[in-house]
Motif scaffolding. Structure first.
Motif, PDB file in Angstrom:
ATOM      1  N   VAL A 153       0.850  -1.198   0.000  1.00 46.20           N
ATOM      2  CA  VAL A 153       0.000   0.000   0.000  1.00 46.20           C
ATOM      3  C   VAL A 153       0.889   1.253   0.000  1.00 46.20           C
ATOM      4  CG1 VAL A 153      -1.617   1.359   1.410  1.00 46.20           C
ATOM      5  CG2 VAL A 153      -2.016  -1.079   1.047  1.00 46.20           C
ATOM      6  N   HIS A 154       1.995   1.194   0.734  1.00 48.11           N
ATOM      7  CA  HIS A 154       2.885   2.353   0.769  1.00 48.11           C
ATOM      8  C   HIS A 154       3.492   2.576  -0.629  1.00 48.11           C
ATOM      9  CE1 HIS A 154       3.469   1.797   5.426  1.00 48.11           C
ATOM     10  NE2 HIS A 154       2.208   1.830   5.048  1.00 48.11           N
ATOM     11  N   GLY A 155       3.861   1.504  -1.313  1.00 46.05           N
ATOM     12  CA  GLY A 155       4.389   1.621  -2.681  1.00 46.05           C
ATOM     13  C   GLY A 155       3.337   2.142  -3.649  1.00 46.05           C
ATOM     14  N   LEU A 156       2.115   1.633  -3.501  1.00 41.83           N
ATOM     15  CA  LEU A 156       0.997   2.099  -4.341  1.00 41.83           C
ATOM     16  C   LEU A 156       0.812   3.618  -4.174  1.00 41.83           C
ATOM     17  CD1 LEU A 156      -1.616   1.309  -6.052  1.00 41.83           C
ATOM     18  CD2 LEU A 156      -2.793   1.174  -3.848  1.00 41.83           C
ATOM     19  N   THR A 157       0.944   4.085  -2.938  1.00 41.75           N
ATOM     20  CA  THR A 157       0.788   5.518  -2.632  1.00 41.75           C
ATOM     21  C   THR A 157       1.810   6.360  -3.401  1.00 41.75           C
ATOM     22  OG1 THR A 157       0.072   4.884  -0.427  1.00 41.75           O
ATOM     23  CG2 THR A 157       0.752   7.182  -0.710  1.00 41.75           C
ATOM     24  N   LEU A 158       3.055   5.888  -3.403  1.00 41.90           N
ATOM     25  CA  LEU A 158       4.106   6.624  -4.117  1.00 41.90           C
ATOM     26  C   LEU A 158       3.771   6.683  -5.610  1.00 41.90           C
ATOM     27  CD1 LEU A 158       7.262   4.978  -2.451  1.00 41.90           C
ATOM     28  CD2 LEU A 158       6.182   7.155  -1.858  1.00 41.90           C
ATOM     29  N   ASP A 171       2.019   9.465 -10.563  1.00 44.93           N
ATOM     30  CA  ASP A 171       1.273   9.362 -11.826  1.00 44.93           C
ATOM     31  C   ASP A 171       0.110  10.345 -11.905  1.00 44.93           C
ATOM     32  OD1 ASP A 171       2.963   7.330 -12.418  1.00 44.93           O
ATOM     33  OD2 ASP A 171       1.443   5.770 -12.642  1.00 44.93           O
ATOM     34  N   LEU A 172      -0.517  10.642 -10.758  1.00 48.22           N
ATOM     35  CA  LEU A 172      -1.763  11.420 -10.794  1.00 48.22           C
ATOM     36  C   LEU A 172      -1.573  12.890 -10.421  1.00 48.22           C
ATOM     37  CD1 LEU A 172      -4.113   8.761  -9.139  1.00 48.22           C
ATOM     38  CD2 LEU A 172      -3.711   9.167 -11.580  1.00 48.22           C
ATOM     39  N   GLY A 173      -0.374  13.243  -9.947  1.00 46.72           N
ATOM     40  CA  GLY A 173      -0.107  14.643  -9.602  1.00 46.72           C
ATOM     41  C   GLY A 173      -0.456  15.592 -10.755  1.00 46.72           C
ATOM     42  N   GLY A 189       2.085  11.796  -1.684  1.00 48.46           N
ATOM     43  CA  GLY A 189       3.082  10.724  -1.692  1.00 48.46           C
ATOM     44  C   GLY A 189       3.677  10.436  -0.323  1.00 48.46           C
ATOM     45  N   GLU A 190       2.999  10.894   0.750  1.00 52.50           N
ATOM     46  CA  GLU A 190       3.563  10.732   2.095  1.00 52.50           C
ATOM     47  C   GLU A 190       2.925   9.559   2.857  1.00 52.50           C
ATOM     48  OE1 GLU A 190       6.109  12.209   3.358  1.00 52.50           O
ATOM     49  OE2 GLU A 190       6.348  13.617   1.696  1.00 52.50           O
ATOM     50  N   MET A 191       3.732   8.939   3.691  1.00 51.49           N
ATOM     51  CA  MET A 191       3.259   7.957   4.664  1.00 51.49           C
ATOM     52  C   MET A 191       3.357   8.622   6.030  1.00 51.49           C
ATOM     53  SD  MET A 191       3.207   6.002   2.095  1.00 51.49           S
ATOM     54  CE  MET A 191       4.757   6.279   1.296  1.00 51.49           C
ATOM     55  N   ILE A 192       2.220   8.874   6.658  1.00 53.75           N
ATOM     56  CA  ILE A 192       2.215   9.612   7.923  1.00 53.75           C
ATOM     57  C   ILE A 192       1.825   8.670   9.061  1.00 53.75           C
ATOM     58  CG2 ILE A 192       1.123  11.530   9.174  1.00 53.75           C
ATOM     59  CD1 ILE A 192       0.977  12.996   6.505  1.00 53.75           C
ATOM     60  N   SER A 193       2.752   8.420   9.955  1.00 45.63           N
ATOM     61  CA  SER A 193       2.466   7.534  11.094  1.00 45.63           C
ATOM     62  C   SER A 193       1.641   8.271  12.126  1.00 45.63           C
ATOM     63  CB  SER A 193       3.766   7.071  11.765  1.00 45.63           C
ATOM     64  OG  SER A 193       4.500   6.277  10.872  1.00 45.63           O
ATOM     65  N   VAL A 194       0.622   7.592  12.637  1.00 43.35           N
ATOM     66  CA  VAL A 194      -0.180   8.132  13.751  1.00 43.35           C
ATOM     67  C   VAL A 194      -0.146   7.016  14.801  1.00 43.35           C
ATOM     68  CG1 VAL A 194      -2.439   9.031  14.431  1.00 43.35           C
ATOM     69  CG2 VAL A 194      -1.578   9.469  12.127  1.00 43.35           C
TER      70      VAL A 194
END
Ligand code: NDP
Length: 270
Positions: free
Chosen positions: A158-163, A168-170, A238-243
């Protein structure tokens, strides 16, 4: 209550309960028209606020179900501004016990589902010239509990998909980010806690793993999702934000050296 998402149409997958329900309610609090897509079209599911949400059945493992769901939302509400890929599951098994079917099931729900949801929602976001996708990843995308090999692989995916989606969509005005929850009090891991005979001991020790002194609540994930779904985060993609209450920032120490620190950490959940 506010109006940060007023006029927006938001989809939340797996929103019948747990983190997904908290996200759906938080987005609705800010004026979004929220459609919950879940296995059961569950109007009677728990807590208050249900009347503000629209429930439509969705199985994220089935491409035909996703297509019908997205078509249904567009027919009824005319646009899609926000997609929250929250539906997920976990299987606790060692590599020896894990079957190929377990692996495929986890991949289908946790990783292929978010990919297909994005695939079918993106044409509509392109049409309106903007959109935000928020995935629910996990701190287990970069650290892992025992017996979670397959789960961790899906969340790292999922983290890779996010990047990939962010890049691609920016150019289409679409942002994509992921919230990585730490230990959150939901049914997903309640069974794990209940396996232990001394539940209060487990709860205290879980709290002590977190520098903030407690595990998290679904609404604390929902607040982060709201920020990423709204214009308040307009330059974040494109960020992974830990909560996770800083759980993944603390280096483990032998319990005996950590006693004084742990003794300070016993705070009730909000
Ligand atoms: P829950 O098990 O409480 O809720 C998951 C929801 O997803 C349920 O409503 C479930 O429906 C739904 N769902 C499952 N499979 C599908 C499917 N094929 N199609 C549509 N909906 C489906 O989990 P949480 O709220 O705890 O977890 C939400 C997300 O957060 C997951 O992605 C999870 O991996 C992630 N996460 C959770 C953490 C935690 O500590 N709780 C930590 C890190 C990440 P049904 O009830 O019918 O099965």
């Amino acid at each position: 209550m506010g109006n940060r998402l007023s006029g927006k149409v938001a989809i939340v997958t797996g929103g019948n309960r747990g983190i997904g329900r908290a996200i759906a309610e938080r987005l609705a609090d800010e004026g979004a028209l929220v459609i919950v897509g879940d296995l059961r079209d569950d109007r009677s599911a728990d807590s208050g606020g249900v009347e503000r949400l629209t429930f439509m059945s969705l199985d994220v493992t089935k491409e035909a179900s996703i297509r019908a769901f997205v078509d249904g939302v567009l027919q009824k509400f005319g646009r899609i501004d926000v997609l929250v890929n929250n539906a997920g599951m976990v299987i606790h098994k060692s590599i020896d016990e894990q079957t190929a079917e377990d692996w495929d099931r986890l991949m289908a729900v946790n990783l292929r589902g978010p990919f297909l949801m994005a695939k079918y929602v993106v044409p509509e976001m392109r049409r309106i010239g903007s959109g935000t996708i928020v995935n629910i990843g996990s701190v287990e995308g970069y650290m892992v509990n025992p017996w979670h090999t397959a789960y961790a692989a899906t969340k790292a995916g999922v983290h890779g998909l996010t990047l990939g989606l962010a890049v691609d969509l920016g150019p289409d005005g679409i942002r994509c980010n992921t919230v990585c929850p730490g230990w959150i009090d939901t049914e997903l891991n309640r069974a794990y806690v209940e396996m232990h005979p001394d539940r209060s001991l487990i709860e205290r020790e879980l709290g002590q793993l977190h520098p903030v002194g407690r595990i998290g609540a679904p609404k604390e994930i929902a607040n982060a999702v709201l920020w990423l779904a709204s214009e308040d985060s307009s330059f974040v993609s494109g960020e992974m934000i830990s909560v996770d209450g800083a759980r993944t920032k603390k280096i483990s120490l032998p319990a005996i050296l950590d006693e004084e620190y742990r003794a300070k950490l016993t705070k009730p959940q909000p």
